[in-house]
Scaffold this active site. Structure first.
Site, PDB file in Angstrom:
ATOM      1  N   HIS A 118      36.379  86.285  59.161  1.00  0.00           N
ATOM      2  CA  HIS A 118      36.987  85.262  60.020  1.00  0.00           C
ATOM      3  C   HIS A 118      37.427  84.086  59.159  1.00  0.00           C
ATOM      4  O   HIS A 118      36.656  83.571  58.337  1.00  0.00           O
ATOM      5  CB  HIS A 118      35.982  84.804  61.075  1.00  0.00           C
ATOM      6  CG  HIS A 118      36.593  83.996  62.172  1.00  0.00           C
ATOM      7  ND1 HIS A 118      37.440  84.527  63.113  1.00  0.00           N
ATOM      8  CD2 HIS A 118      36.482  82.672  62.474  1.00  0.00           C
ATOM      9  CE1 HIS A 118      37.819  83.587  63.952  1.00  0.00           C
ATOM     10  NE2 HIS A 118      37.260  82.452  63.580  1.00  0.00           N
ATOM     11  N   ASP A 124      39.153  80.367  59.249  1.00  0.00           N
ATOM     12  CA  ASP A 124      39.483  79.198  60.067  1.00  0.00           C
ATOM     13  C   ASP A 124      40.496  78.305  59.360  1.00  0.00           C
ATOM     14  O   ASP A 124      40.250  77.845  58.237  1.00  0.00           O
ATOM     15  CB  ASP A 124      38.226  78.379  60.369  1.00  0.00           C
ATOM     16  CG  ASP A 124      37.332  79.055  61.392  1.00  0.00           C
ATOM     17  OD1 ASP A 124      37.856  79.508  62.426  1.00  0.00           O
ATOM     18  OD2 ASP A 124      36.115  79.131  61.152  1.00  0.00           O
ATOM     19  N   MET A 132      35.808  79.264  72.325  1.00  0.00           N
ATOM     20  CA  MET A 132      35.115  78.311  71.472  1.00  0.00           C
ATOM     21  C   MET A 132      33.884  77.784  72.215  1.00  0.00           C
ATOM     22  O   MET A 132      34.002  77.168  73.263  1.00  0.00           O
ATOM     23  CB  MET A 132      36.037  77.159  71.091  1.00  0.00           C
ATOM     24  CG  MET A 132      37.151  77.533  70.118  1.00  0.00           C
ATOM     25  SD  MET A 132      36.524  78.249  68.578  1.00  0.00           S
ATOM     26  CE  MET A 132      35.475  76.920  67.950  1.00  0.00           C
ATOM     27  N   MET A 155      42.396  74.730  59.647  1.00  0.00           N
ATOM     28  CA  MET A 155      42.337  73.429  60.316  1.00  0.00           C
ATOM     29  C   MET A 155      43.308  72.462  59.644  1.00  0.00           C
ATOM     30  O   MET A 155      43.407  72.445  58.418  1.00  0.00           O
ATOM     31  CB  MET A 155      40.923  72.858  60.260  1.00  0.00           C
ATOM     32  CG  MET A 155      39.848  73.804  60.735  1.00  0.00           C
ATOM     33  SD  MET A 155      38.215  73.039  60.589  1.00  0.00           S
ATOM     34  CE  MET A 155      37.158  74.472  60.733  1.00  0.00           C
ATOM     35  N   MET A 191      43.651  76.567  64.113  1.00  0.00           N
ATOM     36  CA  MET A 191      43.309  75.310  64.792  1.00  0.00           C
ATOM     37  C   MET A 191      44.283  74.249  64.302  1.00  0.00           C
ATOM     38  O   MET A 191      43.914  73.287  63.612  1.00  0.00           O
ATOM     39  CB  MET A 191      41.857  74.940  64.497  1.00  0.00           C
ATOM     40  CG  MET A 191      40.858  75.827  65.194  1.00  0.00           C
ATOM     41  SD  MET A 191      39.135  75.461  64.737  1.00  0.00           S
ATOM     42  CE  MET A 191      38.957  76.514  63.303  1.00  0.00           C
ATOM     43  N   HIS A 228      42.081  82.108  62.686  1.00  0.00           N
ATOM     44  CA  HIS A 228      42.010  81.192  63.826  1.00  0.00           C
ATOM     45  C   HIS A 228      42.794  79.933  63.469  1.00  0.00           C
ATOM     46  O   HIS A 228      42.359  79.142  62.627  1.00  0.00           O
ATOM     47  CB  HIS A 228      40.541  80.878  64.118  1.00  0.00           C
ATOM     48  CG  HIS A 228      40.331  79.928  65.252  1.00  0.00           C
ATOM     49  ND1 HIS A 228      39.125  79.311  65.496  1.00  0.00           N
ATOM     50  CD2 HIS A 228      41.184  79.479  66.224  1.00  0.00           C
ATOM     51  CE1 HIS A 228      39.238  78.535  66.554  1.00  0.00           C
ATOM     52  NE2 HIS A 228      40.472  78.609  67.003  1.00  0.00           N
ATOM     53  N   ASP A 262      32.961  82.070  69.253  1.00  0.00           N
ATOM     54  CA  ASP A 262      32.818  81.374  67.972  1.00  0.00           C
ATOM     55  C   ASP A 262      32.195  80.007  68.195  1.00  0.00           C
ATOM     56  O   ASP A 262      32.726  79.197  68.955  1.00  0.00           O
ATOM     57  CB  ASP A 262      34.192  81.230  67.311  1.00  0.00           C
ATOM     58  CG  ASP A 262      34.111  80.624  65.915  1.00  0.00           C
ATOM     59  OD1 ASP A 262      32.993  80.393  65.420  1.00  0.00           O
ATOM     60  OD2 ASP A 262      35.179  80.391  65.314  1.00  0.00           O
ATOM     61  N   SER A 315      32.319  84.446  59.208  1.00  0.00           N
ATOM     62  CA  SER A 315      33.160  83.271  59.011  1.00  0.00           C
ATOM     63  C   SER A 315      32.941  82.683  57.624  1.00  0.00           C
ATOM     64  O   SER A 315      31.852  82.179  57.313  1.00  0.00           O
ATOM     65  CB  SER A 315      32.869  82.212  60.072  1.00  0.00           C
ATOM     66  OG  SER A 315      33.575  81.028  59.789  1.00  0.00           O
TER      67      SER A 315
END
Length: 220
Positions: A31, A33, A135, A35, A66, A64, A173, A7
């Site tokens: 990975h 993320d 999660m 957001m 989010m 991912h 994760d 990540s």
């Protein structure tokens, strides 16, 4: 084979390309993320960073999302190089349509679930997806402590997958480290997402090697 995803939320972002080059020989995927400051209380990366990252590595990139309204963005993230797209069960009212859109565009479709979301809610979508992202912390920030109840969720999810005869990946994760990696795998995890354990760990090569030697109780 157990897979490890590094990540980049925990890497030195001022040296993103170098950080990825440093670890890519030892991990299975990167990975990423995303957001939005709305679905989760933080803001992270977007499309320009993904586009730049895609040029720096040939490893698969798992994204991912989010974010609220993920259906408005999945096509652009795939176009910029995502190999896996994880959308949240909690943010996708038309989940079946969304995961099939992701797969039709050539990416793998994962569904992410927050710590409070029970596994049984996935029973009507599990046949249509490539993986589930469990999660094991409340999403939004790196470096949080693992929520112990997540083990039961992983175990129940693996039982569901096995009973249906599927090969659905189970990605975990949040708070994954050398202390709990083995028990996560034994309970059914197939992909471990690690940030601090990779980028802030001088012994990450040994850690990844030991993880890849693990076999879960559900392994063939």
């Amino acid at each position: 084979m157990i897979k490890v995803a590094a990540s980049i939320l925990a890497c030195d972002l001022a040296r993103l390309a170098d950080e990825v080059k440093r670890v890519e020989k030892h991990v299975d995927m990167i990975h990423f993320d995303v957001m939005d400051g709305h679905f989760v209380p933080n803001i992270s990366f977007g499309l320009p960073v993904l586009k730049a990252l895609r040029k720096e590595t040939k490893l698969p990139i798992s994204v991912h999302l989010m974010i609220t309204n993920p259906e408005d963005y999945v096509d652009r993230f795939i176009e910029e190089g995502s190999d896996i797209i994880a959308v949240h069960y909690e943010t996708a009212p038309h989940l079946h349509r969304l995961v099939h859109k992701i797969r039709d565009m050539g990416a793998q479709a994962f569904v992410a679930i927050n710590p409070h979301t029970p596994v049984f809610l996935l029973s009507d979508i599990i046949m249509d997806i490539d993986g589930v992202l469990v999660m094991s912390v409340n999403p939004g920030f790196s470096g949080q402590r693992f929520i112990a109840r997540s083990l039961e969720k992983i175990r129940n999810l693996r039982k569901m997958v096995k009973e249906l005869g599927l090969e659905t990946e189970i990605m975990v994760d949040g708070g994954v480290n050398e202390e709990n990696a083995s028990i996560l795998i034994k309970n059914g995890a197939t992909i471990l997402v690690m940030g601090y354990g990779i980028f802030k760990n001088e012994n990450y090569v040994e850690l990844v090697r030991s993880i890849k030697q693990e076999r879960g109780e559900f392994a063939d």
